[in-house]
Design an enzyme around this catalytic site. Structure first.
Site, mmCIF file in Angstrom:
data_model
loop_
_atom_site.group_PDB
_atom_site.id
_atom_site.type_symbol
_atom_site.label_atom_id
_atom_site.label_comp_id
_atom_site.label_asym_id
_atom_site.label_seq_id
_atom_site.Cartn_x
_atom_site.Cartn_y
_atom_site.Cartn_z
ATOM 1 N N ASP A 42 -32.347 16.501 62.988
ATOM 2 C CA ASP A 42 -32.925 17.398 62.157
ATOM 3 C C ASP A 42 -32.536 18.589 62.947
ATOM 4 O OD1 ASP A 42 -32.966 16.508 59.540
ATOM 5 O OD2 ASP A 42 -35.162 15.739 60.091
ATOM 6 N N ASP A 48 -52.423 38.095 63.760
ATOM 7 C CA ASP A 48 -51.714 36.768 63.697
ATOM 8 C C ASP A 48 -51.245 35.936 64.953
ATOM 9 O OD1 ASP A 48 -50.053 34.797 62.761
ATOM 10 O OD2 ASP A 48 -48.598 36.334 61.861
ATOM 11 N N THR A 74 -52.946 32.862 54.113
ATOM 12 C CA THR A 74 -53.446 31.666 53.780
ATOM 13 C C THR A 74 -52.591 30.975 52.884
ATOM 14 O OG1 THR A 74 -54.240 32.907 51.582
ATOM 15 C CG2 THR A 74 -55.904 32.797 53.141
ATOM 16 N N ALA A 75 -52.735 29.824 52.363
ATOM 17 C CA ALA A 75 -51.632 29.114 51.770
ATOM 18 C C ALA A 75 -51.224 29.687 50.529
ATOM 19 C CB ALA A 75 -51.969 27.701 51.580
ATOM 20 N N SER A 105 -49.942 37.953 55.535
ATOM 21 C CA SER A 105 -51.127 38.464 56.492
ATOM 22 C C SER A 105 -50.909 39.972 56.861
ATOM 23 C CB SER A 105 -51.135 37.521 57.818
ATOM 24 O OG SER A 105 -49.889 37.591 58.304
ATOM 25 N N LYS A 148 -47.343 41.779 56.014
ATOM 26 C CA LYS A 148 -45.785 41.033 56.230
ATOM 27 C C LYS A 148 -46.139 39.612 55.543
ATOM 28 C CE LYS A 148 -46.360 38.275 60.394
ATOM 29 N NZ LYS A 148 -47.692 38.405 60.563
ATOM 30 N N ASP A 180 -39.715 12.901 59.318
ATOM 31 C CA ASP A 180 -41.219 13.180 58.864
ATOM 32 C C ASP A 180 -41.554 12.908 57.399
ATOM 33 O OD1 ASP A 180 -40.129 15.426 58.626
ATOM 34 O OD2 ASP A 180 -41.259 16.546 59.974
ATOM 35 N N ASP A 230 -37.352 11.147 54.156
ATOM 36 C CA ASP A 230 -36.436 10.333 55.147
ATOM 37 C C ASP A 230 -36.510 9.097 55.275
ATOM 38 O OD1 ASP A 230 -35.585 12.919 56.251
ATOM 39 O OD2 ASP A 230 -37.126 13.119 57.571
#
Lengths: 564, 683
Positions: B312, B349, B380-381, B386, B397, B520, B524
């Site tokens: 990959d 960051d 955060t997700a 951030s 950004k 992963d 795959d």
């Protein structure tokens, strides 16, 4: 050995090197059905035979089908030969009134000719009728060679085919081998031998008045024809009991060299054919170089060992400046005899121009050693098969040493191939060692040895080595006419041929089904001098490890006793 | 770091405890039922029993003629038993080291307690060892995850350093490619529900241990092929030795049984026969040292044969984390301005992307000092951005669409051509980040894929091994080509979907090639399953890990290179020691054959080219050399013959020289030296 000896070895090696390309290419074209210059004459004949026998040349068989047909035909011929030998007393063409052979002798003789061994346990002039000589022996001199050659062809097809389990049509290959290869070669070299003084006649023996005023009968016949196919096909059975020492079979040093070339010609060409099948001529040349180098070494050693007579002979005051002339023809001398001896044992021919029993211990050891290795050219077809067994093991070890699953010409060598290859590799030494030891342990068999001490071991080992290697030459010094030896050597001949052919063709079948892997930097190349060197090393080391004890107790012990 | 620990252990091959255990085990392994799996050593054991029998008989009845002697029979018996024990010891050490490595990895997971979620919704504290496949556990910040499993609910950051040695936490969330968690790792934030995927004893570690331990170990294909060859040699030498008595008998020379057994043991390939299983186990151990767990020995072997490597692009050839490459301002702003805001929003960051923005800014000469009294806005997700909130200004950004939403919410209009600019950067294979000051989008940062340093050298190394590298990427062909050229891969497939990998592998395999790949993701898994070597990343999904035949605990796809080298090393070690073993035989013949027959056939004394002292000293020297060489080669068997990517012919030439020619010569010297020593005792 002399400069002339060296020169002869060089000449033989160079001429063989020049001849394998044209002959090898011709053989390849014959079996792959490509155009050859003999097509205008032989093409119609072949088509007629195929149609007459209902052979569909395009119908191919897997390895099992191929070998079954080969064995069926070979055994039918052997059985037919057995019947004729047994019944010859009641059959026509028997002017000498030769009675039917005993079962054991008939078995031995039939197997001997059927397996391309040509071990002659019978006395040719008195125990075989003309019918037996003409039908059985002459037929087998073609058929047994042809089945050996086509085995090798089938194996090479297995190596070269890509995921295709079919190895060819045995009958078509067999007929082509006889019609397009053996017959033309036999005809050509008959014509070469006649002007050299080899008789070719159907007349009876010549009656002459000797200088002493006595009447003498000199046997003669179609010698040249037999002499040609006898050597081209690595047969070895002589027209005369004296074989190639007889002046009508091998009149001069020139004919001697030509006979040597004939013995080596087809086995060497088969190696070139291998290169063509693998689409890698270099591969063919590399293997050829390795094998020819072995031949040169062994021929040179034989000459060297024979150049010195035993000290015992020296002490008697005999002139020994010519070397060990005991049992050798003065027309050839030591070098020509030694070269012929090395050639006939290397190429599994079995014709002799000198008494191998009378060689120096070490000279005799080289001759027996060539047969034990069974790979120094070997006979037409079977020799290449034996070389390929060793190549498989060389590749296996080399492949491991470079860190890849071993492969030869892009085909992976896995446990199935190793298992079958091991059987083929073991059969030959086990058969020789087993029968030799058995015969030394059985009192009645042991008593057949005419010499005591280490030489006796050599004589016994030679007989079974010659039988197992399908060589057919006799060392002498061993009374082998008993039922025991007829049966055991006969069985050894069968084992030495079919117990090797069957597993090795199974290997071919297994390889044929595999894909051919692309080559990469990590692939270990088998067409390099390095590989040739490794192959030589493996052949010699495996051979030496297997046979060293026998050779130590036989020829080596005798040598140290004689020469100190 | 676990990886370094493993390597440190490899440094000292054996420690005292390990050796003690191995010595005990070598005696246990004398059990014929166990030894019969190794035909060569089984023959040696039978030989030892026979000579011991003769020793006892001689000791009681006195020597019955011939060349036997009580002391000789005793010493030969002793050294034959040593030969078997030495071979057992090699295997026991290899097994012990494998177990020790596994223990180190396992230690993390033993004393864990698990919060088992019961059917009635209550949580029960149980020991991790009691967990069964399919049960659900809860893990909160500070908990050690009790077993391998899959996140079925929630999102959390997880510290996997115990397994991977990588200190940066990773995000694990339900669904998608990052749902798999490993036992022994620690939850740092949030709460997740985990479905346990393996019963105790079935985890990858347990599978690996079963490859190392004797009882369940399966021979690999190449090991089987080699064993057949060794058995063939054993048969040949059995026959050769067996016939010596009748052959010699013809010459009135009858060597004694003890000497014949000694010759047999010297001739059969005991060196490789004794070390073969140790070599195989050591190969798996070496993988473990690199934090790769093999699920089958076959895969380790296949690794040496790999023709094609599918890689990959992201994470393997390039850093998964992209680096800032360019600040591009929108109308009305300039590059420095964009850079400044981007840098300001990156002060808090710690991610590689954030750090790379600071690095780029400094490189461009943009001076920014971190303002006082500001609050860092963490990524955060959910927000996917951030930044920094200061008294006067706020800086952000983040993902282009997230920032766009943020700007619109703040009442600003998007710059003209915003979509097009974002699309353009994306089409180059780079990732666009939008930068906003006080809710106003002023520019974009181009995060670019950066090829890992040293990767092209590694591909060069693979090429030298004969392995073709193929890069797979979803990028457009233009970007793919740029990266492929930079990295030095042989070939690439652009705009590939994960599903395309299957087709690629099948295509390569159809040409007879062996293919390795790393993966992963769940998508795959099918490709990992059909690849000859499927190296699954430990960070990947459970499905991927189960489909592959190796798991890399460090989740470093480039490690395939080491895997390939270890596979090759395994075969090379086997081949070299086989060659050595067989080459040794020549000298042994020269030692023993004259010794056996000299008394009867004086001429054969000429074959005693080493001029060994006596019949007994000659045979004993050969037997002692034969036994000692096994012990001497144990370290080599465990470490493996060094592999250098030199091309096949060079490797072969080198190994033939060392192990072939060396194997011919070394025993002549060794046997002579031992004989000189024995001579001191007038043996």
């Amino acid at each position: 050995m002399t400069y002339r000896g060296w020169a002869e070895i060089a000449i033989v090696a160079v001429i063989i090197g020049l001849m394998i390309k044209p002959l090898g290419t011709y053989i390849f074209h014959v079996f792959e059905g490509e155009h050859t210059f003999l097509d205008p004459i032989l093409g119609p004949v072949e088509r007629f035979i195929f149609r007459f026998l209902s052979i569909d040349k395009d119908k191919e068989y897997k390895w099992t089908g191929y070998i079954l047909r080969m064995i069926a035909l070979d055994f039918a011929i052997i059985f037919f030969a057995y019947l004729i030998f047994r019944l010859q007393g009641h059959l026509p063409l028997n002017p000498a009134q030769a009675p039917g052979m005993r079962p054991d002798l008939a078995f031995n003789s039939a197997v001997s000719f059927g397996t391309n061994t040509n071990w002659q346990a019978y006395a040719g002039e008195t125990q075989a009728s003309n019918l037996s000589q003409m039908i059985v022996i002459t037929t087998c001199m073609f058929t047994s060679v042809a089945s050996g050659i086509v085995m090798a062809i089938a194996f090479m097809r297995g190596l070269s085919r890509r995921a295709n389990p079919f190895l060819g049509n045995f009958y078509a290959d067999f007929i082509r081998a006889i019609l397009r290869i053996l017959l033309p070669l036999a005809l050509l070299f008959t014509l070469v031998l006649i002007p050299l003084g080899v008789p070719q006649t159907l007349k009876g023996p010549a009656r002459v008045l000797t200088l002493e005023g006595e009447q003498q009968e000199i046997a003669r016949g179609p010698v040249a024809t037999l002499e040609a196919i006898k050597h081209i096909g690595n047969n070895g059975g002589g027209f005369f009991n004296a074989n190639s020492a007889h002046p009508y079979e091998n009149p001069s040093p020139v004919s001697n060299i030509i006979l040597i070339l004939l013995m080596l010609l087809v086995p060497a060409s088969m190696i070139y054919v291998l290169g063509l099948y693998l689409q890698n001529r270099r591969q063919g040349w590399v293997i050829f170089a390795a094998i020819v180098l072995l031949f040169i070494i062994f021929a040179g050693l034989t000459m060297w060992f024979e150049s010195r007579a035993s000290p015992i002979l020296e002490e008697t005051g005999v002139d020994v400046t010519a070397g060990n002339m005991e049992g050798k023809e003065t027309r050839y001398g030591v070098d020509d005899s030694a070269l012929f001896g090395a050639s006939t044992t290397s190429a599994a021919t079995g014709s002799v121009n000198s008494s191998h029993d009378s060689y120096t211990p070490l000279g005799g050891m080289i001759l027996i050693g060539c047969m034990m290795l069974n790979t120094v050219l070997g006979s037409s077809g079977a020799g290449l098969i034996n070389i390929l067994i060793y190549i498989i093991f060389t590749v296996f070890l080399a492949g491991l040493m470079v860190g890849r699953t071993p492969e030869f010409t892009g085909k992976k060598i896995e446990s199935r191939e190793v298992r079958l290859g091991v059987i083929a590799l073991l059969i030959h030494p086990l058969c020789i060692l087993g029968f030799t030891t058995l015969s030394l342990a059985i009192p009645s068999a042991r008593n057949a040895i005419l010499n005591s001490g280490p030489h006796g071991i050599t004589e016994m080992a030679y007989a079974f080595t010659s039988a197992t290697a399908n060589n057919g030459s006799a060392f002498g010094g061993l009374a082998v006419s008993s039922a025991y030896f007829n049966v055991t050597t006969g069985v050894a001949m069968l084992i030495g041929r079919y117990a090797i052919f069957i597993p090795i063709l199974a290997v071919a079948g297994s390889l044929a089904e595999k894909q051919i892997l692309p080559e990469s930097e990590g692939t270990f190349r088998t067409d390099t001098p390095l590989f040739a060197g490794l192959l030589i090393g493996i052949i010699i080391i495996i051979g030496a490890l297997t046979f060293f004890p026998v050779l130590a107790l036989g020829p080596l012990a005798e040598h140290f006793a004689l020469f100190g | 770091m676990a990886g370094n620990e493993g390597k440190a252990e490899a440094g000292k091959l054996m420690d005292a405890a390990l050796i003690k255990e191995a010595v005990i085990n070598s005696f246990k392994k004398l059990n014929p039922m166990n030894l019969i799996r190794n035909p060569v050593m089984f023959v040696v054991e039978i030989g030892a029993v026979i000579t011991t029998y003769f020793f006892i008989r001689y000791a009681i009845n006195g020597v019955e003629g011939g060349q036997g002697s009580v002391a000789f029979a005793a010493l030969i018996s002793l050294w034959l038993w040593f030969t078997v024990l030495f071979a057992n010891f090699a295997e026991a050490v290899a097994e012990g080291r494998g177990r020790a490595q596994a223990e180190t990895l396992r230690r993390t997971r033993v004393e864990t307690t698990a919060k088992l979620l019961q059917d009635n919704g209550e949580i029960k504290m149980v020991s991790a060892g009691e967990l069964r496949k399919g049960q659900v556990v809860v893990a909160e910040a500070g908990d050690v995850i009790p077993g391998d499993g899959e996140v079925i609910e929630g999102i959390a950051s997880v510290d996997e350093s115990a397994i991977t040695g990588e200190s940066a936490p990773v995000i694990r969330a339900a669904g998608g490619d990052f749902s798999s968690v490993t036992g022994g790792t620690m939850v740092l934030s949030d709460q997740i529900k985990i479905k346990i995927s393996a019963n105790p004893g079935e985890s990858f570690l347990d599978k690996m241990i079963s490859l190392v331990e004797g009882a369940q170990r399966q021979k690999t294909p190449n090991e089987i092929a080699l064993s057949i060859l060794l058995v063939a040699f054993t048969i040949i030498f059995l026959v050769v030795v067996f016939i010596l008595s009748p052959l010699g008998g013809y010459l009135e020379a009858r060597p004694d049984v003890t000497s014949l057994v000694a010759l047999l043991v010297c001739l059969i390939p005991t060196t490789i026969g004794g070390l073969l299983s140790a070599i195989g186990i050591a190969g798996i151990n070496r993988l473990t040292q690199y934090n790769v767990l093999a699920m089958s020995g076959r895969a380790v072997e296949a690794a040496g044969d790999i023709n094609t490597l599918l890689l990959d692009k992201t994470g393997t050839i390039t850093f998964g984390n992209r680096f800032a490459n360019e600040f591009s301002p929108f109308e009305g702003h300039n590059e420095d301005e964009v850079g400044e805001v981007a840098m300001l929003s990156s002060f808090g960051d710690g991610t590689p992307e954030g750090q790379s923005i600071l690095t780029l800014g400094k490189k461009l000469g943009i001076e920014v000092t971190k303002p006082e009294n500001c609050v860092v806005v963490e990524f955060t997700a959910e927000t996917r951005m951030s930044g920094l909130d200061c008294a006067d200004n706020s800086y952000r950004k983040g993902a282009a669409d997230a920032i766009a939403k943020y700007a619109v919410a703040a009442g600003h209009v998007l710059p003209s051509h915003y979509e097009e600019s974002v699309q353009f950067i994306a089409s180059q294979g780079s990732t666009p980040l939008a930068v906003a000051r006080d809710g106003d989008i002023i520019g974009l940062v181009e995060l670019k894929d950066v090829v890992k340093p040293g990767i092209s050298e590694r591909f060069e190394r693979l090429r030298a091994m004969g392995i073709k590298t193929m890069m797979i990427t979803g990028d457009n062909p233009f970007t793919a080509k740029t990266i492929a050229g930079e990295a030095g891969v042989d070939d690439f497939v652009a705009e590939a979907k994960p599903e395309d990998k299957m087709g690629l592998i099948r295509n390569e395999q159809g040409q007879g090639k062996l293919v390795a790949m790393t993966g992963d993701g769940t998508n795959d898994a099918p490709a990992l399953a059909i690849a000859d070597v499927g190296l699954a990343m430990n960070s990947g999904t459970q499905a991927a890990k189960e489909a592959g035949n190796m798991v890399d605990l460090d989740s470093d796809p480039a490690k395939l290179i080491e895997v390939v080298e270890i596979g090759k090393q395994l075969l090379i070690t086997r081949g070299s020691l086989t060659t050595f073993s067989i080459a040794n035989d020549v000298s042994k013949y020269f030692a023993i054959i004259p010794a056996l027959f000299m008394a009867y056939i004086p001429g054969l004394a000429s074959l005693n080219i080493m001029r060994l002292y006596s019949h007994h000293s000659a045979i004993l020297s050969a037997v002692i050399f034969n036994a000692l060489i096994i012990i001497a080669l144990v370290p080599l068997a465990l470490k493996g013959v060094k592999y250098r990517p030199l091309g096949a012919s060079a490797i072969l030439r080198r190994n033939i020289l060392i192990y072939g020619i060396g194997g011919l010569i070394a025993p002549f010297i060794g046997i002579k030296l031992i004989d000189m020593l024995l001579r001191l005792f007038h043996f």
